[in-house]
Design a protein around this motif. Structure first.
Motif, PDB file in Angstrom:
ATOM      1  N   GLY A  42      -8.750   4.484  -7.389  1.00  0.00           N
ATOM      2  CA  GLY A  42      -9.945   6.169  -7.732  1.00  0.00           C
ATOM      3  C   GLY A  42      -9.199   7.046  -6.398  1.00  0.00           C
ATOM      4  O   GLY A  42      -9.979   7.909  -5.774  1.00  0.00           O
ATOM      5  N   ILE A  43      -8.181   6.003  -5.410  1.00  0.00           N
ATOM      6  CA  ILE A  43      -7.820   6.701  -4.378  1.00  0.00           C
ATOM      7  C   ILE A  43      -6.474   7.348  -4.881  1.00  0.00           C
ATOM      8  O   ILE A  43      -5.533   6.149  -5.072  1.00  0.00           O
ATOM      9  N   ASP A  44      -5.983   8.768  -4.557  1.00  0.00           N
ATOM     10  CA  ASP A  44      -4.530   9.358  -4.841  1.00  0.00           C
ATOM     11  C   ASP A  44      -3.951   8.805  -3.607  1.00  0.00           C
ATOM     12  O   ASP A  44      -3.798   9.947  -2.908  1.00  0.00           O
ATOM     13  N   LEU A  45      -3.152   8.292  -3.929  1.00  0.00           N
ATOM     14  CA  LEU A  45      -2.041   8.005  -2.892  1.00  0.00           C
ATOM     15  C   LEU A  45      -0.738   7.677  -2.908  1.00  0.00           C
ATOM     16  O   LEU A  45      -0.078   7.249  -4.491  1.00  0.00           O
ATOM     17  N   HIS A  46       0.318   7.725  -2.136  1.00  0.00           N
ATOM     18  CA  HIS A  46       1.535   7.897  -2.186  1.00  0.00           C
ATOM     19  C   HIS A  46       2.229   6.691  -1.849  1.00  0.00           C
ATOM     20  O   HIS A  46       2.406   7.686  -0.659  1.00  0.00           O
ATOM     21  N   PRO A  47       3.565   6.956  -2.057  1.00  0.00           N
ATOM     22  CA  PRO A  47       4.678   5.909  -1.133  1.00  0.00           C
ATOM     23  C   PRO A  47       4.922   7.297   0.041  1.00  0.00           C
ATOM     24  O   PRO A  47       5.421   8.269  -0.886  1.00  0.00           O
ATOM     25  N   GLY A  48       5.327   6.964   0.772  1.00  0.00           N
ATOM     26  CA  GLY A  48       5.359   8.075   1.773  1.00  0.00           C
ATOM     27  C   GLY A  48       4.210   8.839   2.562  1.00  0.00           C
ATOM     28  O   GLY A  48       4.575   9.792   3.613  1.00  0.00           O
ATOM     29  N   GLN A  49       3.368   9.488   1.853  1.00  0.00           N
ATOM     30  CA  GLN A  49       1.787   9.588   2.640  1.00  0.00           C
ATOM     31  C   GLN A  49       1.523   9.180   3.840  1.00  0.00           C
ATOM     32  O   GLN A  49       1.782   8.062   3.719  1.00  0.00           O
ATOM     33  N   ILE A  50       0.955   9.972   4.423  1.00  0.00           N
ATOM     34  CA  ILE A  50       0.360   9.745   6.355  1.00  0.00           C
ATOM     35  C   ILE A  50      -0.854  10.219   5.766  1.00  0.00           C
ATOM     36  O   ILE A  50      -1.367  10.972   4.861  1.00  0.00           O
ATOM     37  N   VAL A  51      -1.526   8.139   6.214  1.00  0.00           N
ATOM     38  CA  VAL A  51      -2.779   8.941   6.205  1.00  0.00           C
ATOM     39  C   VAL A  51      -3.268   8.231   7.499  1.00  0.00           C
ATOM     40  O   VAL A  51      -3.217   7.556   8.358  1.00  0.00           O
TER      41      VAL A  51
ATOM     42  N   ALA B 202      -1.223   5.244   9.296  1.00  0.00           N
ATOM     43  CA  ALA B 202      -0.215   4.982   8.509  1.00  0.00           C
ATOM     44  C   ALA B 202       0.224   5.522   7.535  1.00  0.00           C
ATOM     45  O   ALA B 202       0.402   6.561   7.280  1.00  0.00           O
ATOM     46  N   ILE B 203       1.253   4.890   7.355  1.00  0.00           N
ATOM     47  CA  ILE B 203       2.295   6.007   6.099  1.00  0.00           C
ATOM     48  C   ILE B 203       2.212   4.925   4.517  1.00  0.00           C
ATOM     49  O   ILE B 203       2.121   3.081   5.364  1.00  0.00           O
ATOM     50  N   VAL B 204       2.042   5.862   4.061  1.00  0.00           N
ATOM     51  CA  VAL B 204       1.617   4.298   2.448  1.00  0.00           C
ATOM     52  C   VAL B 204       2.986   3.750   2.143  1.00  0.00           C
ATOM     53  O   VAL B 204       4.096   4.659   1.803  1.00  0.00           O
ATOM     54  N   VAL B 205       3.973   2.805   2.258  1.00  0.00           N
ATOM     55  CA  VAL B 205       4.204   1.841   1.781  1.00  0.00           C
ATOM     56  C   VAL B 205       4.370   1.881   0.031  1.00  0.00           C
ATOM     57  O   VAL B 205       5.635   2.205  -0.250  1.00  0.00           O
ATOM     58  N   TYR B 206       3.816   1.597  -0.338  1.00  0.00           N
ATOM     59  CA  TYR B 206       3.698   1.228  -1.495  1.00  0.00           C
ATOM     60  C   TYR B 206       2.334   1.468  -2.505  1.00  0.00           C
ATOM     61  O   TYR B 206       1.708   1.035  -2.109  1.00  0.00           O
ATOM     62  N   THR B 207       2.224   1.354  -3.511  1.00  0.00           N
ATOM     63  CA  THR B 207       1.120   1.410  -4.582  1.00  0.00           C
ATOM     64  C   THR B 207       1.590   1.008  -5.767  1.00  0.00           C
ATOM     65  O   THR B 207       2.258   1.193  -6.749  1.00  0.00           O
TER      66      THR B 207
ATOM     67  N   GLY C  24      -4.400  -0.366  -7.960  1.00  0.00           N
ATOM     68  CA  GLY C  24      -4.787  -0.445  -7.673  1.00  0.00           C
ATOM     69  C   GLY C  24      -4.854  -1.154  -6.130  1.00  0.00           C
ATOM     70  O   GLY C  24      -6.429  -0.789  -5.418  1.00  0.00           O
ATOM     71  N   TYR C  25      -3.892  -1.366  -5.838  1.00  0.00           N
ATOM     72  CA  TYR C  25      -3.841  -1.194  -4.140  1.00  0.00           C
ATOM     73  C   TYR C  25      -2.793  -0.973  -3.609  1.00  0.00           C
ATOM     74  O   TYR C  25      -1.782  -0.243  -4.384  1.00  0.00           O
ATOM     75  N   ALA C  26      -2.694  -0.628  -2.197  1.00  0.00           N
ATOM     76  CA  ALA C  26      -1.965   0.003  -1.478  1.00  0.00           C
ATOM     77  C   ALA C  26      -1.223  -0.714  -0.144  1.00  0.00           C
ATOM     78  O   ALA C  26      -2.078  -1.444   0.362  1.00  0.00           O
ATOM     79  N   GLY C  27      -0.346  -0.665  -0.097  1.00  0.00           N
ATOM     80  CA  GLY C  27       0.046  -1.592   1.484  1.00  0.00           C
ATOM     81  C   GLY C  27       0.816  -0.240   2.277  1.00  0.00           C
ATOM     82  O   GLY C  27       1.137   0.687   2.271  1.00  0.00           O
ATOM     83  N   VAL C  28      -0.137  -0.387   3.768  1.00  0.00           N
ATOM     84  CA  VAL C  28       0.217   0.691   4.767  1.00  0.00           C
ATOM     85  C   VAL C  28       0.959   0.636   5.594  1.00  0.00           C
ATOM     86  O   VAL C  28       0.342  -1.170   6.078  1.00  0.00           O
ATOM     87  N   MET C  29       1.874   0.877   6.373  1.00  0.00           N
ATOM     88  CA  MET C  29       2.638   0.447   7.348  1.00  0.00           C
ATOM     89  C   MET C  29       2.446   1.346   9.361  1.00  0.00           C
ATOM     90  O   MET C  29       1.943   2.510   8.274  1.00  0.00           O
TER      91      MET C  29
END
Length: 87
Positions: free
Chosen positions: A43-52, A70-75, A78-83
């Motif tokens: 339910g949260i609009d995240l995309h790879p490359g986005q800074i959060v 963090a930077i979103v690495v993958y989505t 319903g899951y995301a990986g952030v670095m």
């Protein structure tokens, strides 16, 4: 096979997400390491490359005071990986 430098630890904690001062929603962290984490982001609009900006309500302090970027690495599904990235 997982090629991580740092081992991930299982966690259960809420993570508030913002982007450029705009609140995106509250995700749920399920594992963390010294360089990133995996979150349930349904339910949260995240995309790879986005800074959060990530806030941790369990710390009992105002959002934005020493929180983590963090930077979103993958989505996926319903899951995301952030670095984590330096401030």
């Amino acid at each position: 096979m997982d090629h991580r430098w740092l081992k991930r630890q299982i966690v259960k904690m809420d993570v508030q997400l913002c982007n450029q001062g705009k609140y995106l929603g509250t995700a749920y962290a399920i594992d963390i390491s010294g360089d990133g984490m995996r979150i349930v982001s349904s339910g949260i609009d995240l995309h790879p490359g986005q800074i959060v900006e990530m806030g941790f309500p369990q710390r009992n302090r105002p959002f934005g005071s020493g929180d983590v970027r963090a930077i979103v690495v993958y989505t996926v599904a319903g899951y995301a990986g952030v670095m984590f990235v330096p401030a």
